[in-house]
Design an enzyme around this catalytic site. Structure first.
Site, mmCIF file in Angstrom:
data_model
loop_
_atom_site.group_PDB
_atom_site.id
_atom_site.type_symbol
_atom_site.label_atom_id
_atom_site.label_comp_id
_atom_site.label_asym_id
_atom_site.label_seq_id
_atom_site.Cartn_x
_atom_site.Cartn_y
_atom_site.Cartn_z
ATOM 1 N N ARG A 45 0.924 -1.065 0.018
ATOM 2 C CA ARG A 45 0.055 -0.079 -0.132
ATOM 3 C C ARG A 45 0.873 1.118 0.121
ATOM 4 O O ARG A 45 1.922 1.276 0.095
ATOM 5 C CB ARG A 45 -0.906 0.102 1.085
ATOM 6 N N GLY A 46 0.271 2.371 0.035
ATOM 7 C CA GLY A 46 0.839 3.600 -0.258
ATOM 8 C C GLY A 46 1.196 4.046 -1.809
ATOM 9 O O GLY A 46 1.205 3.123 -2.591
ATOM 10 N N ARG A 88 -7.309 0.080 -7.116
ATOM 11 C CA ARG A 88 -7.621 0.948 -6.019
ATOM 12 C C ARG A 88 -7.835 2.637 -6.706
ATOM 13 O O ARG A 88 -7.128 2.814 -7.603
ATOM 14 C CB ARG A 88 -6.452 1.351 -4.921
ATOM 15 N N GLN A 193 -1.813 2.515 10.058
ATOM 16 C CA GLN A 193 -0.519 2.409 9.233
ATOM 17 C C GLN A 193 0.646 3.141 10.107
ATOM 18 O O GLN A 193 1.513 2.809 10.153
ATOM 19 C CB GLN A 193 -0.711 3.037 7.865
ATOM 20 N N ASP A 234 -1.884 11.044 -1.781
ATOM 21 C CA ASP A 234 -2.204 10.200 -3.028
ATOM 22 C C ASP A 234 -2.612 10.828 -4.234
ATOM 23 O O ASP A 234 -2.655 10.134 -5.084
ATOM 24 C CB ASP A 234 -3.506 9.312 -2.209
ATOM 25 N N ASN A 244 -5.216 12.253 0.870
ATOM 26 C CA ASN A 244 -4.300 11.682 1.624
ATOM 27 C C ASN A 244 -5.012 10.805 2.837
ATOM 28 O O ASN A 244 -6.549 11.008 2.470
ATOM 29 C CB ASN A 244 -3.081 12.475 2.310
ATOM 30 N N LYS A 245 -4.674 9.881 3.441
ATOM 31 C CA LYS A 245 -5.130 9.093 4.296
ATOM 32 C C LYS A 245 -6.399 9.762 5.280
ATOM 33 O O LYS A 245 -5.958 10.965 5.711
ATOM 34 C CB LYS A 245 -4.034 8.372 5.390
HETATM 35 O O1 MRU Z 1 -4.502 3.187 2.170
HETATM 36 P P1 MRU Z 1 -3.000 3.443 2.112
HETATM 37 O O2 MRU Z 1 -2.308 2.854 2.988
HETATM 38 O O3 MRU Z 1 -2.391 3.063 0.929
HETATM 39 O O4 MRU Z 1 -2.681 5.011 2.141
HETATM 40 C C1 MRU Z 1 -1.532 5.487 2.252
HETATM 41 C C2 MRU Z 1 -1.306 7.260 2.269
HETATM 42 O O5 MRU Z 1 -2.459 7.522 2.326
HETATM 43 C C3 MRU Z 1 0.144 7.537 2.097
HETATM 44 O O6 MRU Z 1 0.059 8.530 2.915
HETATM 45 C C4 MRU Z 1 0.125 8.046 0.670
HETATM 46 O O7 MRU Z 1 -0.239 7.108 -0.321
HETATM 47 C C5 MRU Z 1 1.447 8.707 0.394
HETATM 48 S S1 MRU Z 1 2.774 7.404 0.741
HETATM 49 C C6 MRU Z 1 4.026 7.897 -0.004
#
Ligand code: MRU
Length: 343
Positions: A45-46, A88, A193, A234, A244-245
């Site tokens: 993920r990320g 995703r 996370q 993101d 972002n998250k």
């Molecule tokens: O749902 P995830 O764990 O993929 O979400 C990740 C995030 O929101 C990160 O902050 C984002 O992808 C930046 S990663 C360099």
């Protein structure tokens, strides 16, 4: 030393991030469907990391293909691209990486050459990402003073990228420059996370890290314990609004209310000039069991109505600067992302 993802000639290997911090388990996928499932189910993920995983998954599909007619091969590969594009929806890096692979497929006239080019491109996307993160780190560390306590949210570290990280890359770079800094990592409900991955990464690097629950952030800001907040992204829309998250928006409001700088660190591949503003960003809705259960233990009444948006949008007005490998946009609310995407 751990790794996020690796191309292994006939397989794609990755650290199963669902098992952290308790177990360090690597998965070895020899089938592209399993790589797509790994993205969906958060083995990897990320934003940058899922782009790399998709590129490697497409390369894997190519080398495993038995088709020997170029047109049939190309249409099979384009279908594979579609499968990865449906894994995703929010992180634009996924689509950016798939487009790089798709361009190669569309231009190719020979199956073997195309297979070689796809493998090469996937490895290049991975390698470039690590170099990009080092540059983001170098630009970003200038905003972190010696003695700062930095708050971060979710995981924008080595495990969210090809390596080194974006937001955590800035922190790593500041430490490499000899600055004595502390990190407050918010646990990041519901998927944790921050607790499971960021805290694990920073702890392994011996970076002074304190884990807090998300709802403690305002308390520590009010006590003047935090000098800046730094997060990943993101998708960054043309006007600088940043997905972002889920919970990042809340952190940005808290930071603004306390006069604390709020930085976003992301590669240029996260900038999306085709999305005008945050309202146009598709927000992924994930399975409600991520909220109803923690590590398999039920924590909410059976049948209760639950919502689980995985991301939110921080308005550009709450962002002090966007730090990329090509430079920094200060006050993105004024310029949007124009200064970096228009050359
Ligand atoms: O749902 P995830 O764990 O993929 O979400 C990740 C995030 O929101 C990160 O902050 C984002 O992808 C930046 S990663 C360099």
């Amino acid at each position: 030393m751990y790794y996020t993802i690796r191309w292994d000639e006939t397989a794609v290997s990755m650290l199963d991030q669902r098992m952290l911090p308790v177990q360090e388990v690597y998965r070895h996928y020899t089938n592209y469907h399993d790589v797509a499932d790994a993205i969906r189910s958060m083995v990897v993920r990320g934003a940058p990391a899922i782009g790399i995983a998709a590129a490697m998954g497409i390369a894997l599909a190519a080398i495993k293909s038995k088709i020997n007619n170029i047109n049939d091969f190309k249409s099979e590969m384009l279908q594979v691209c579609q499968i990865f594009a449906s894994t995703r929806p929010t992180a634009v890096n996924l689509f950016w990486a798939i487009n790089r692979m798709r361009n190669i497929i569309e231009k190719s006239e020979d199956i073997d050459a195309c297979k070689n080019d796809l493998v090469h491109e996937a490895q290049k996307i991975h390698q470039e990402d690590i170099e990009i993160n080092k540059k983001i780190g170098e630009f970003g560390q200038k905003y972190i003073g010696d003695g700062f306590t930095v708050m971060t949210y979710c995981n924008a570290g080595a495990l969210a990228t090809g390596g080194y990280g974006t937001a955590l890359g800035v922190i790593r770079s500041a430490v490499e420059h000899g600055k004595k800094i502390k990190v407050y990592s918010c646990e990041t409900r519901p998927y944790l996370q921050g607790a499971r991955i960021t805290a694990w990464e920073l702890f392994k690097d011996n970076i002074d890290t304190t884990l807090i629950c998300d709802n403690m952030a305002g308390h520590f800001m009010k006590k003047s314990e935090i000098q800046c907040v730094i997060v990943g992204a993101d998708r960054i829309a043309a006007n600088g609004d940043t997905a972002n998250k889920i919970g990042t928006y809340t952190m940005s409001i808290l930071a603004k209310a306390h006069g604390i700088p709020f930085y976003v660190a992301a590669p240029i591949s996260t900038l999306d000039p085709d999305t005008p503003d945050g309202n146009s960003i598709i927000i992924e809705e994930r399975n409600i069991d991520e909220i109803a259960y923690i590590q398999g233990v039920q924590i909410a009444p059976e049948g209760i109505f639950i919502k689980n948006p995985a991301f939110d949008v921080t308005p550009a007005a709450n962002i002090t600067a966007i730090i990329t490998e090509k430079g920094v946009i200060e006050n993105p609310a004024v310029t949007g992302i124009g200064p970096l995407v228009n050359g």
